[in-house]
Design an enzyme around this catalytic site. Structure first.
Site, PDB file in Angstrom:
ATOM      1  N   HIS A 139     -10.651   6.800   1.874  1.00  0.00           N
ATOM      2  CA  HIS A 139      -9.375   6.692   1.280  1.00  0.00           C
ATOM      3  C   HIS A 139      -9.214   5.670   0.433  1.00  0.00           C
ATOM      4  O   HIS A 139      -9.853   4.602   0.192  1.00  0.00           O
ATOM      5  CB  HIS A 139      -8.339   6.219   2.602  1.00  0.00           C
ATOM      6  CG  HIS A 139      -8.753   4.969   2.905  1.00  0.00           C
ATOM      7  ND1 HIS A 139      -9.690   4.598   3.840  1.00  0.00           N
ATOM      8  CD2 HIS A 139      -8.164   3.676   2.692  1.00  0.00           C
ATOM      9  CE1 HIS A 139      -9.654   3.405   4.233  1.00  0.00           C
ATOM     10  NE2 HIS A 139      -8.824   2.728   3.284  1.00  0.00           N
TER      11      HIS A 139
ATOM     12  N   ASP B  36       0.796  -1.032   0.028  1.00  0.00           N
ATOM     13  CA  ASP B  36      -0.007   0.044  -0.106  1.00  0.00           C
ATOM     14  C   ASP B  36       0.937   1.304  -0.126  1.00  0.00           C
ATOM     15  O   ASP B  36       0.539   2.002   0.762  1.00  0.00           O
ATOM     16  CB  ASP B  36      -1.160   0.031   1.337  1.00  0.00           C
ATOM     17  CG  ASP B  36      -1.963  -1.177   0.974  1.00  0.00           C
ATOM     18  OD1 ASP B  36      -2.032  -1.928   0.224  1.00  0.00           O
ATOM     19  OD2 ASP B  36      -2.742  -1.231   2.077  1.00  0.00           O
TER      20      ASP B  36
ATOM     21  N   LYS C 199      -7.019  -5.012  -3.501  1.00  0.00           N
ATOM     22  CA  LYS C 199      -7.937  -5.647  -2.152  1.00  0.00           C
ATOM     23  C   LYS C 199      -8.448  -4.792  -1.760  1.00  0.00           C
ATOM     24  O   LYS C 199      -8.570  -3.324  -1.764  1.00  0.00           O
ATOM     25  CB  LYS C 199      -6.835  -6.174  -1.057  1.00  0.00           C
ATOM     26  CG  LYS C 199      -5.851  -4.734  -0.496  1.00  0.00           C
ATOM     27  CD  LYS C 199      -4.942  -5.557   0.639  1.00  0.00           C
ATOM     28  CE  LYS C 199      -4.144  -4.460   1.128  1.00  0.00           C
ATOM     29  NZ  LYS C 199      -4.805  -3.265   1.953  1.00  0.00           N
TER      30      LYS C 199
ATOM     31  N   ASP D  48      -4.503  -0.869  -1.873  1.00  0.00           N
ATOM     32  CA  ASP D  48      -5.901  -0.622  -1.029  1.00  0.00           C
ATOM     33  C   ASP D  48      -6.650  -0.047  -2.193  1.00  0.00           C
ATOM     34  O   ASP D  48      -6.488   0.929  -2.591  1.00  0.00           O
ATOM     35  CB  ASP D  48      -5.807   0.062   0.273  1.00  0.00           C
ATOM     36  CG  ASP D  48      -6.637  -0.166   1.295  1.00  0.00           C
ATOM     37  OD1 ASP D  48      -6.896  -1.521   1.257  1.00  0.00           O
ATOM     38  OD2 ASP D  48      -6.972   0.778   2.043  1.00  0.00           O
TER      39      ASP D  48
ATOM     40  N   HIS E  97     -10.732   0.671  -2.769  1.00  0.00           N
ATOM     41  CA  HIS E  97     -12.059   0.747  -2.473  1.00  0.00           C
ATOM     42  C   HIS E  97     -13.088   1.442  -3.404  1.00  0.00           C
ATOM     43  O   HIS E  97     -12.662   2.324  -3.820  1.00  0.00           O
ATOM     44  CB  HIS E  97     -12.282   1.375  -1.171  1.00  0.00           C
ATOM     45  CG  HIS E  97     -11.387   0.665   0.199  1.00  0.00           C
ATOM     46  ND1 HIS E  97     -11.428  -0.203   0.644  1.00  0.00           N
ATOM     47  CD2 HIS E  97     -10.358   1.203   0.774  1.00  0.00           C
ATOM     48  CE1 HIS E  97     -10.568  -0.689   1.373  1.00  0.00           C
ATOM     49  NE2 HIS E  97      -9.880   0.307   1.807  1.00  0.00           N
TER      50      HIS E  97
ATOM     51  N   CYS F 238      -2.332  -3.176   7.526  1.00  0.00           N
ATOM     52  CA  CYS F 238      -1.954  -3.903   6.477  1.00  0.00           C
ATOM     53  C   CYS F 238      -0.847  -4.652   6.250  1.00  0.00           C
ATOM     54  O   CYS F 238      -0.731  -6.126   5.814  1.00  0.00           O
ATOM     55  CB  CYS F 238      -2.350  -3.233   5.062  1.00  0.00           C
ATOM     56  SG  CYS F 238      -3.926  -2.478   4.948  1.00  0.00           S
TER      57      CYS F 238
HETATM   58  C1  VGL Z   1      -5.011   0.238   5.644  1.00  0.00           C
HETATM   59  C2  VGL Z   1      -6.470   1.061   7.170  1.00  0.00           C
HETATM   60  C3  VGL Z   1      -7.436   0.962   6.233  1.00  0.00           C
HETATM   61  C4  VGL Z   1      -3.384  -0.087   5.540  1.00  0.00           C
HETATM   62  C5  VGL Z   1      -5.793   0.238   4.563  1.00  0.00           C
HETATM   63  O1  VGL Z   1      -3.076  -0.032   4.470  1.00  0.00           O
HETATM   64  O2  VGL Z   1      -2.638  -0.383   6.482  1.00  0.00           O
HETATM   65  N1  VGL Z   1      -5.193   0.748   7.041  1.00  0.00           N
HETATM   66  N2  VGL Z   1      -7.107   0.547   4.966  1.00  0.00           N
HETATM   67 ZN    ZN Z   2      -8.550   0.753   3.373  1.00  0.00          ZN
END
Ligand code: VGL
Ligand code: ZN
Length: 219
Positions: A93, A17, A118, A59, A61, A163
């Site tokens: 995010h 990420d 993901k 990440d 979404h 993550c």
């Molecule tokens: C993450 C919170 C929500 C991460 C991703 O990449 O650690 N943390 N989504």
């Molecule tokens: Zn996330």
């Protein structure tokens, strides 16, 4: 033992990420998140020189993802429940195909051989690069690694306490040998000690913690 009988352990680098939203001025800014980009570039350089694969997660979404506080009538940073699972409520995010979901501008993304997405299911959060938080669905990652004969992972990225941690715990449970590149990680730290505790937990579960400053870059 003859050379042909040596079992070759194939390693890959897994960058977790490294997206704009987790870095400076991002929607879910991780303190010092930008600092890990140069570590990622160094690692990627060394892995590509050695002919090893570099994998990165995103990440990713939908705008209506229910882990976003605004979509669940909740307060950012508080803990609740989403479809039976404990859920931290996040600011919006890494909405797919938006600026914040892109890799950090300074990441040498040309070196990335494979991107794993993901978090697309709006009903379930997905910290690990292998499974969603309910362990209902698998990403492509495990199949990809097996197909390539990779059994050792060097993992770093954002965020240490979410993550990175869940990716590592799943990697271990799937039987991979795991190295955590410590200076390549930063955490959200809702509680100040969260990242430290996450590192302890990863270590206890069998992760080898390494520092690239102390190690010759040969992977
Ligand atoms: C993450 C919170 C929500 C991460 C991703 O990449 O650690 N943390 N989504
Ligand atoms: Zn996330």
């Amino acid at each position: 033992m003859k050379k042909s009988e040596v079992i070759i352990l194939k390693s890959a680098l897994l960058l977790v990420d490294l997206q704009k939203d987790f870095c400076k001025n991002g929607a879910l800014e991780v303190n010092e998140g930008d600092e890990v980009i140069k570590v990622a570039n160094k690692m990627a350089e060394s892995f590509s020189k050695a002919g090893n694969l570099i994998i990165a997660t995103k990440d990713w979404h939908p705008d209506e993802h229910k882990s976003f506080a605004v979509n669940s009538n909740a307060k950012i940073g508080e803990i609740g429940e989403l479809n039976g699972l404990m859920q931290v409520w996040w600011p919006k995010h890494c909405v797919m195909n938006t600026l914040g979901s892109e890799f950090h501008d300074e990441l040498n993304s040309e070196k990335i051989d494979k991107v794993i997405y993901k978090g697309m299911d709006k009903e379930t959060d997905s910290y690990s690069a292998f499974f969603d938080n309910g362990k209902k669905n698998k990403t492509e990652l495990d199949g990809f690694l097996k197909e390539k004969g990779i059994d050792t992972l060097y993992i770093m990225g954002l965020a240490t306490d979410y993550c990175v941690k869940y990716t590592i715990l799943d990697a271990l449970s799937l039987g991979y040998k795991v190295y955590l590149v410590k200076e390549g990680c930063r955490g959200v730290n809702i509680n100040p000690e969260d990242s430290e505790n996450a590192i302890k937990e990863m270590e206890k579960s069998g992760t080898l913690i390494i520092s690239i400053e102390k190690q010759k870059l040969e992977f």
